[in-house]
Each structure stands twice: as C-alpha cells, then as structure tokens.
Design a protein around this motif. Structure first.
Motif, PDB file in Angstrom:
ATOM      1  N   PHE B  36       0.828  -1.204   0.000  1.00  0.00           N
ATOM      2  CA  PHE B  36       0.000   0.000   0.000  1.00  0.00           C
ATOM      3  C   PHE B  36       0.867   1.261   0.000  1.00  0.00           C
ATOM      4  O   PHE B  36       0.526   2.272  -0.602  1.00  0.00           O
ATOM      5  N   PHE B  99      -4.319  -2.183 -10.950  1.00  0.00           N
ATOM      6  CA  PHE B  99      -4.711  -3.336 -10.156  1.00  0.00           C
ATOM      7  C   PHE B  99      -5.343  -4.432 -11.010  1.00  0.00           C
ATOM      8  O   PHE B  99      -5.084  -5.618 -10.839  1.00  0.00           O
ATOM      9  N   LEU B 103      -2.233  -7.043 -11.029  1.00  0.00           N
ATOM     10  CA  LEU B 103      -2.316  -7.883  -9.832  1.00  0.00           C
ATOM     11  C   LEU B 103      -3.297  -9.031  -9.971  1.00  0.00           C
ATOM     12  O   LEU B 103      -2.930 -10.182  -9.879  1.00  0.00           O
ATOM     13  N   ALA B 104      -4.534  -8.650 -10.184  1.00  0.00           N
ATOM     14  CA  ALA B 104      -5.533  -9.704 -10.177  1.00  0.00           C
ATOM     15  C   ALA B 104      -5.739 -10.214 -11.596  1.00  0.00           C
ATOM     16  O   ALA B 104      -6.770 -10.000 -12.201  1.00  0.00           O
ATOM     17  N   ARG B 117     -15.679  -4.829 -10.026  1.00  0.00           N
ATOM     18  CA  ARG B 117     -15.925  -3.709  -9.130  1.00  0.00           C
ATOM     19  C   ARG B 117     -14.839  -3.607  -8.052  1.00  0.00           C
ATOM     20  O   ARG B 117     -14.373  -2.512  -7.739  1.00  0.00           O
ATOM     21  N   GLN B 118     -14.433  -4.763  -7.534  1.00  0.00           N
ATOM     22  CA  GLN B 118     -13.362  -4.755  -6.536  1.00  0.00           C
ATOM     23  C   GLN B 118     -12.103  -4.141  -7.125  1.00  0.00           C
ATOM     24  O   GLN B 118     -11.404  -3.366  -6.474  1.00  0.00           O
ATOM     25  N   ILE B 121     -12.413  -0.416  -7.278  1.00  0.00           N
ATOM     26  CA  ILE B 121     -12.262   0.204  -5.950  1.00  0.00           C
ATOM     27  C   ILE B 121     -10.785   0.244  -5.561  1.00  0.00           C
ATOM     28  O   ILE B 121     -10.263   1.289  -5.142  1.00  0.00           O
ATOM     29  N   TRP B 122     -10.117  -0.889  -5.718  1.00  0.00           N
ATOM     30  CA  TRP B 122      -8.711  -0.932  -5.328  1.00  0.00           C
ATOM     31  C   TRP B 122      -7.869   0.020  -6.181  1.00  0.00           C
ATOM     32  O   TRP B 122      -6.963   0.678  -5.675  1.00  0.00           O
ATOM     33  N   VAL B 125      -8.394   3.440  -4.786  1.00  0.00           N
ATOM     34  CA  VAL B 125      -7.738   3.630  -3.479  1.00  0.00           C
ATOM     35  C   VAL B 125      -6.224   3.747  -3.664  1.00  0.00           C
ATOM     36  O   VAL B 125      -5.577   4.591  -3.037  1.00  0.00           O
ATOM     37  N   LEU B 137      -6.210   2.660   4.452  1.00  0.00           N
ATOM     38  CA  LEU B 137      -5.996   1.212   4.434  1.00  0.00           C
ATOM     39  C   LEU B 137      -5.601   0.657   5.808  1.00  0.00           C
ATOM     40  O   LEU B 137      -5.925  -0.489   6.120  1.00  0.00           O
ATOM     41  N   HIS B 141      -8.373  -1.874   5.810  1.00  0.00           N
ATOM     42  CA  HIS B 141      -7.797  -3.189   5.509  1.00  0.00           C
ATOM     43  C   HIS B 141      -7.179  -3.840   6.742  1.00  0.00           C
ATOM     44  O   HIS B 141      -7.490  -4.975   7.079  1.00  0.00           O
ATOM     45  N   ILE B 171     -12.798   8.891  -2.667  1.00  0.00           N
ATOM     46  CA  ILE B 171     -13.315   7.643  -3.242  1.00  0.00           C
ATOM     47  C   ILE B 171     -14.814   7.760  -3.507  1.00  0.00           C
ATOM     48  O   ILE B 171     -15.316   7.352  -4.559  1.00  0.00           O
TER      49      ILE B 171
END
Lengths: 500, 187
Positions: B36, B99, B103-104, B117-118, B121-122, B125, B137, B141, B171
């Motif tokens: 982060f 992201f 990452l994903a 959607r996740q 959001i990430w 952020v 975070l 988090h 956000i």
C-alpha cells in the motif's frame, strides 16, 4: 453503489491473485537471517535462490494460499484482563509450541500453567478433577456424559453463540458426536480426531485384473477382493491383497476390523462376548487371509534401540513398496508415510482411499480412532478466557498453522485455505460417522473390569491368532478359550456380578 | 503495561519458532502494508523481508504495550521510509501498477481474482495520495483503530480522522456518493 454494498468493506480483502507474502518469502527471510545479511540489497531476491527445504505441504500451501482471498488475520486483543490459564495437556513444551506461543502473541495478557492427569479411568479422573484447578480440560470422549451429569463441566452453547463461533463450518459428525455425548448440549469441542481409511493401489488392481473397491464396500467385499490376490507375485516377491499398515499383527487386524464393524468385546452389561458369532466371522476372515497369504504376513521392520525409524518403516511397508493392493491404516500416520513415499518416488502407483463401511450400516463409518477434546472446568474462575482459548485451539487459523507445519492431523475445523494435492482427507470429511455406535463402544470400554479384560486379551491375542493361522487350533477352540480368559480377567478385577 | 511479556514465555523464547509464527500470522499484513505504501510488488517483497529480519533481531525489545501487529506494521513503516529516503528510490520513477492488469490477473489456474468492481475500488484507493491511502488502508484493511493509527503514524487522532474523511471523500466522489461513513468509526 448502495449502502449494503459499501466500497470500504471491499478493502478488507486484497485480491492479489498469485502474489503476496508466500512460503518463498518466509524461506528467503530465514536464509538471509542465517547468512546474517541484515543490510538491504535489492539483489537479495535473486542471490538467495537456493531456499531451504520446502515440504510438499509448504509448497501446496504457498500455491493455494496465493489463490485464496487475502483475509485479515485475527486481530490481537490487547484489552483483555490479565489472567493465568491452567490447562490440562500432555506436557508444557509441546503445549507452548503448538498452542501457547501463538496464543500469547495474539493475547499478550494471558499466561499459562500446564497440568497433567495420570488417571486412566473415570473414578480417578473425577478425583483428579476434584483436586485440580485446571480451567481448560482435555477430556476423554467417554467421560463427557458423566462429567456433564456431575456438573463438573459446563455447556458451551451460549458462550459460542455470544462469541459468534460458526459451528456449521466444522466437520458436522464431530459436533454431532459431542452433542450425542452431552445429551443434546455441547459440553466440549473436538480439536483433532483420528480415523482409519482404506488406501488402495489402483495400478496393482488393474495389473492383476481385479475390480476396484467402491464406496459403500463392506468388509465382506474387501476380503473378497483381497482374496483375488491369493498367490500373486511381482518380480519374484509376493503381492498381497490387503495389509494393515507397516506392522503385521493378526490380533491388531482383527480388532481394527471388529471396531469398524461396530463390534464390542463386551455386551451392554460389560460381560464378555468374545466368542459371539460376529467376532467368530471376523476372526475366521482375518486368520484365513493371513494363513493363505493374501493379507500381508511379513514380519515388518526390526526395531532398533531407538524404536522404529522412519526409514525402516518405509522400507518394510508393503503398501508403500507397491506390494499390497489395499491397506487399512489410520489417516494420520499413514498419509505422513505415503506422501513422503510419493515424494521420493518409492510409491509409484495410481491410488485412492475410502472410508470403510460396516456391513450392518453401509452408509456410515465406525472406524473412529479417538479425538482430542476440550472442555471447561465448572469451577474455573476464568471461564471466558478458557472459552477464548478453546475457540482458538479449534479455529481454522490454528488448523492452518498445524497443516503448514507438515503434520497431517484431521481437524474438526478443517483448514480450507491450505491443501495438498491428492490429500485423502477429502475422503474422511465426506464420510458420515456412526456416533451412536462409537459412543456405545467407548461406554462399554469404561464398564468395571473391561480395561483389565482388554489388557489380558491384548497379551494373549496375537499368539492365539498365530495358533489358528498355523493350523494348531480352530477359531472355535481359540475363541472359547479367550472367552474364559476374559471372564477370569474381569473376576480378577474384583467384579463378580452377572459372571458365570 | 511496561513489561516485556516475551521474556515471560514459559521455557524461554525460541526466536526462530517465534519468527515462523509471526510470519505465518502477520506475513500477509506486513506485505500488504508495504504494498500500500509503495504500490509495487517487488518493493513490497523487499520491505516485508527486511521488516521481518529487523523484527527477528529486535524481538527482545518488543514490549506488550501494543499489539504485535501494530509493532510489526510500525517496523514496516520505518523500513519503507528508509526506502523512500534512499538515493536509489529517488532516482527511480515508479508508475503505479494497474490493479486490474497487474495484480488480479484472471487465468484458468487462478479462479479467484476478484470482481471487476473490486478492482475498480482498489485502483481508485491505490491512486490516492500516499498519506490518505495509508490512513484509509490502515483503517479499512488492517482494521486498526484510530488510536492505533495515531500511534503508528505519530499523528494526532484528529489528523488521522481528517485524513480518513478526506480519503473517503475522494473515493466517494469517484463513485458519485457523499463522504459519509457507515456507522461509527472505531476509536
């Protein structure tokens, strides 16, 4: 975006995919500490390519972990009041390694004192408990109902509800077993349990043109299949239809089969029924298999002065060495050896495992080998802290710790974010357990004189079975003699009621 | 509490066993926090490694005056700050990872990669300025309280609350919503 689906909640999980902190990271850290490289180097990741030994479990954990949602770890609770919990456990060192140390990291205000109980029956345990000031008890399953009736342990349902412990995520047969033992209430929770599984080598079955065992197969089916390997050899060595682990003891095999059939050596009054028709059938089937040689009858590994070594066991186990088509073993110990044998390329067959069904109840298994169970002493002044500790012991988080450490216990709360390829535990968790019969067997074992009787039979059983296998006696003669031995042992214990 | 609880552990303290324990329990937390702060995976890995090595060497100085997690995150924060101060870091220009892309990454082998959607959001952020991103975070988090964040970042609780409010506002604007939080904040 609506309130029910607030974005901030989405931040609790970081969907990294295959990334993030891994076993590889852990090994690199340990390697850098070992090399005393405390200074930061960007090249450290490359330089330390040779990581220390990574177990199968660790690799699988790393891979699987990377594929799981990144969850927020349990938050340490620093607002608890200071307390010393007195815990009944085998020894201080193993408690601290397994439970105490990780718990203290999360709960810095809790300290532990470990106490042990040497009692081996309910009466002496009751006495020990009376004098003990232990908060957390590790109690035998067979004592739960008696201790609950005494008011010596407390029901946990309300506290578990208060603490929002999700019992539904646990292996339900263990919860049912506890409820059954507690007359509907939950007086205790299972941490780990043990059960037998029938491992089978598909490759051997196919090579010898024998149909594979199937789910729901009873002992009659298994003995029939094992008998098909009668006289089989490969490379000049015998191939067996069935083995019972790395030790070849016919009495032990008879007891294992009998237990999974739901048989007991005594009736409901605690009187011997060693020569019943049901036991007669088991003795006949097992001794026939040993005699004809389709059950493994090799002597097993020689014990050295430090006992059996892992190496000698792996060398002697006919199933691991691809010379037994099936093997009935406890999941916990066998999977440890089998997984290592697979890793080393010793066990090469295609294989699977099944729970064994009873011929009188094919939909359930009775092969229960015991459990580690925790309860709270009704006299404890620290009931809430004791509950917290038990909740931690039976948590998924703790199961995961155990699994990653390379042990293969069966946890009532199975670790779901870690797994090993082909782990036969799936077979265990898919099975239903016959709680009624298991408790009945345990209850009968607690009746007066039964412990002494079992010890007497254990001392004579192997020799008696060997005598039948060698053709010196018949099953009828042997069981008749053992029945007399059993009666005599119970009488010697001081009990006379109901005996002939 | 001003005592060193680790020294009170029965049978002495096996530092190596404790390291294993800390890594298994808090490895993800430390790594994620480093990520982060830096928004780069390779840096997060370096910082996480360095942080655990520092923790190992200073374990006897840990006192039970805060949670082990907060202690480890503080070490992580200081380690990251050393990185930011280094000449090497100042010379290199980092572009934050997307992201969704970086990452994903969906694949047949990786069934779980979060929803679209996740990822949005990430991404939003991680685009926040570092100070707002970190505060949000640590709260959302890492689940630290305002007080714990205040101690960790050595900012007043008022400043932490203000940063949290501003982070949420940004956000929420991104997703077309006013800057209100759900329920009460942890204190």
């Amino acid at each position: 975006m609506n309130h029910d689906d607030h974005w901030e909640k989405q931040l609790q999980q970081l969907p990294l995919g295959n990334g993030g902190f891994s076993v590889e990271s852990m090994n690199k850290i340990k390697e850098r500490i070992r090399l005393n490289r405390t200074t930061r180097l960007r090249s450290a990741r490359i330089a330390v390519a040779a990581v220390s030994i990574v177990s199968v479990a660790a690799v699988a954990w790393a891979i699987n972990r990377g594929m799981q949602p990144q969850q927020v770890a349990t938050e340490p609770r620093v607002d608890e009041t200071e307390a010393q919990l007195i815990v009944q456990y085998w020894d201080n060192q193993s408690f601290m390694n397994q439970i105490g140390q990780p718990y203290m990291i999360r709960h810095p205000n809790i300290d532990f004192k470990i106490v042990t109980s040497q009692s081996n029956d309910l009466a002496s345990y009751r006495k020990w408990l009376e004098e003990s000031n232990a908060d957390v008890l590790q109690i035998p399953l067979a004592y739960i109902d008696d201790l609950a009736k005494d008011g010596a342990i407390i029901p946990l349902d309300d506290m578990l509800k208060r603490d929002r412990v999700d019992l539904d995520e646990m292996y339900q047969p263990m919860i049912e077993l506890m409820r059954e033992a507690g007359g509907g209430k939950l007086y205790a929770l299972v941490d780990q349990f043990s059960t037998d599984l029938l491992f089978y080598n598909k490759t051997l079955f196919q090579r010898h043109r024998v149909p594979l065992p199937d789910e729901g197969d009873t002992w009659d089916d298994i003995f029939r299949l094992a008998g098909r390997f009668d006289g089989s050899t490969e490379d000049g060595k015998p191939v067996y239809g069935l083995s019972f682990g790395w030790r070849s003891d016919p009495y032990n095999a008879i007891m294992k089969v009998g237990r999974s059939e739901g048989l007991s050596l005594v009736d409901a009054k605690g009187l011997p029924q060693v020569d019943s028709d049901a036991w007669h059938k088991v003795w006949s089937q097992v001794t026939e298999g040993f005699g004809k040689g389709w059950i493994n009858n090799e002597p097993g590994p020689a014990a050295s002065n430090i006992g059996w070594t892992e190496e000698s066991i792996m060398k002697a186990d006919t199933f691991i060495n691809n010379r037994a088509a099936m093997s009935l073993q406890s999941y916990n110990s066998s999977w440890n050896f089998i997984s290592k044998a697979i890793e080393k390329g010793i066990f090469t067959g295609d294989w699977d495992a099944l729970p064994v069904s009873s011929s009188t109840a094919p939909e359930v298994t009775r092969s229960f080998g015991g459990a580690i169970i925790y309860a709270i002493n009704a006299k404890s002044p620290n009931k809430d802290q004791a509950m917290k500790l038990i909740e931690y012991i039976v948590s998924k988080e703790q199961s995961e710790r155990d699994y990653v450490s390379g042990n293969f216990p069966l946890h009532a709360n199975r670790a779901t974010s870690v797994s090993i390829a082909n782990d036969p535990a799936d077979r265990v968790y898919a099975a239903k357990l016959d709680a009624d019969t298991i408790l009945e067997q345990l209850e009968r074992n607690q009746l007066p004189g039964v412990l002494e009787m079992s010890a007497a039979l254990n001392a004579k059983g192997t020799e008696a079975a060997q005598s039948i296998i060698a053709g010196r006696t018949t099953v009828e003669e042997t069981l008749s003699q053992l029945q007399e031995e059993a009666v005599s042992a119970i009488q010697s214990s001081g009990r006379t009621d109901g005996l002939p | 509490m001003d005592y060193d609880y680790l020294k009170q552990m029965n049978d002495g303290l096996d530092r190596n066993a404790l390291l294993d324990e800390l890594m298994v329990t808090y490895g993800k937390e430390v790594w994620n926090y480093a990520f982060f702060l830096t928004r780069r995976r390779e840096l997060a890995e370096d910082i996480a490694q360095d942080s655990f090595i520092k923790a190992y060497h200073h374990i006897y100085s840990y006192r039970g005056d805060r949670s082990m997690k907060a202690w480890l995150l503080a070490i992580t924060r200081n380690t990251a700050r050393d990185y930011f101060k280094s000449a090497w870091f100042r010379k290199v220009q980092f572009i934050p990872e997307d992201f969704g892309q970086g990452l994903a990454r969906p694949s047949a082998e990786n069934e779980w990669f979060g929803t679209q959607r996740q990822r949005e959001i990430w991404n939003a952020v991680l685009e926040l300025p570092r100070k707002l991103r970190e505060t949000l975070l640590l709260y959302a988090h890492h689940q630290l309280s305002i007080k714990e964040i205040s101690e960790l970042t050595q900012l007043s609780e008022g400043t932490v609350k203000s940063r949290l409010f501003r982070a949420r506002a940004v956000i929420n604007r991104t997703f077309g919503k006013s800057a209100v939080s759900e329920g009460r904040d942890r204190t």
